[in-house]
Design a protein around this motif. Sequence first.
Motif, mmCIF file in Angstrom:
data_model
loop_
_atom_site.group_PDB
_atom_site.id
_atom_site.type_symbol
_atom_site.label_atom_id
_atom_site.label_comp_id
_atom_site.label_asym_id
_atom_site.label_seq_id
_atom_site.Cartn_x
_atom_site.Cartn_y
_atom_site.Cartn_z
ATOM 1 N N CYS A 64 0.859 -1.156 0.021
ATOM 2 C CA CYS A 64 0.001 0.100 0.115
ATOM 3 C C CYS A 64 0.885 1.243 -0.101
ATOM 4 C CB CYS A 64 -1.039 0.060 1.095
ATOM 5 S SG CYS A 64 -2.210 -1.287 1.060
ATOM 6 N N ALA A 67 0.279 4.820 2.080
ATOM 7 C CA ALA A 67 -0.739 4.627 2.652
ATOM 8 C C ALA A 67 -0.904 3.563 3.652
ATOM 9 C CB ALA A 67 -2.132 4.324 1.566
ATOM 10 N N GLN A 169 -3.721 7.176 -1.259
ATOM 11 C CA GLN A 169 -3.680 5.707 -1.312
ATOM 12 C C GLN A 169 -2.719 5.303 -2.779
ATOM 13 O OE1 GLN A 169 -4.880 3.048 0.354
ATOM 14 N NE2 GLN A 169 -6.008 4.293 1.770
#
Length: 283
Positions: A64, A67, A169
């Motif tokens: 990720c 994030a 994100q």
Amino acid sequence: MPDISIVIVTRNRVEALIQTLNTLLQLPEQPPIFVVDNQSTDDTVVRVRTLFPEVTLLALPENCGAAARNRGVAATQTPYVAFCDDDSYWAPRALTKAVAYFEAYPRVALLAGKVLVGPEHTLDPVCEALASSPLAPLVRMPGPAILGFLACGAIIRKTAFEAVGGFEQCFGIGGEEELLAVDLVTKGWGLTYVDDLIGYHFPAESRNPDRRMQVQTRNTLWFYSLRRPWPRVAGQWLRTGLHAVADANARKGWLEAFKRIPEIWAQRRVVPPGIEEQIRLLD
């Protein structure tokens, strides 16, 4: 219950992480430590669970990027959270000072500490820029107002961080801090540089500078597209495009940014004029 936790994001750098954890566990504050593993393919998960049972490990099923810090912050139960990289750590008592600053300045959402790099403890150039910030404080704060920071040297107020959604994100790791900083200030929070909060950073030689430059180029274009007025957006895309003619990293970053531009524009929220004026001071 302590007032502050530490969140570390890592991927495939278990030896550096072990050294960092050994150092952090010696801090007098004894903060809860959360390690968020970004889908490592080495033995990070097994070794952390075996060697450091007192550390909370969150093993993500996917990478990720920056994030992943959002997952770590969500798992904490303290009002303040200090970020570390797997190759950085905080000096003793720095976290105690941070809590005192947050308590004394209730509209401050983020404290950027002084980051000393390598065994020579050289001041990170980003910290030099933060210390000389030309921005006028919009709220009461203990140091100069800023619109950027080094994630490995940042301590945040959890409620403010989560209210703006944390790190974007899609940005990965590399230049992800600017968007978060602007979103916090837009919501009325203060960000400040405090040079008596000391952190140490030992960046690995194995980092990929070409890939990092590509990601930073891409993220800069996305930041402009998400928050800046259209003339500024067009100017940045044009400047980067011209630079990309002769620079392969700029070219790859430009193309990566372009491929997802409809998705990025769908999330576009231009900052208020007062915040845009602050950003232009730094441009």
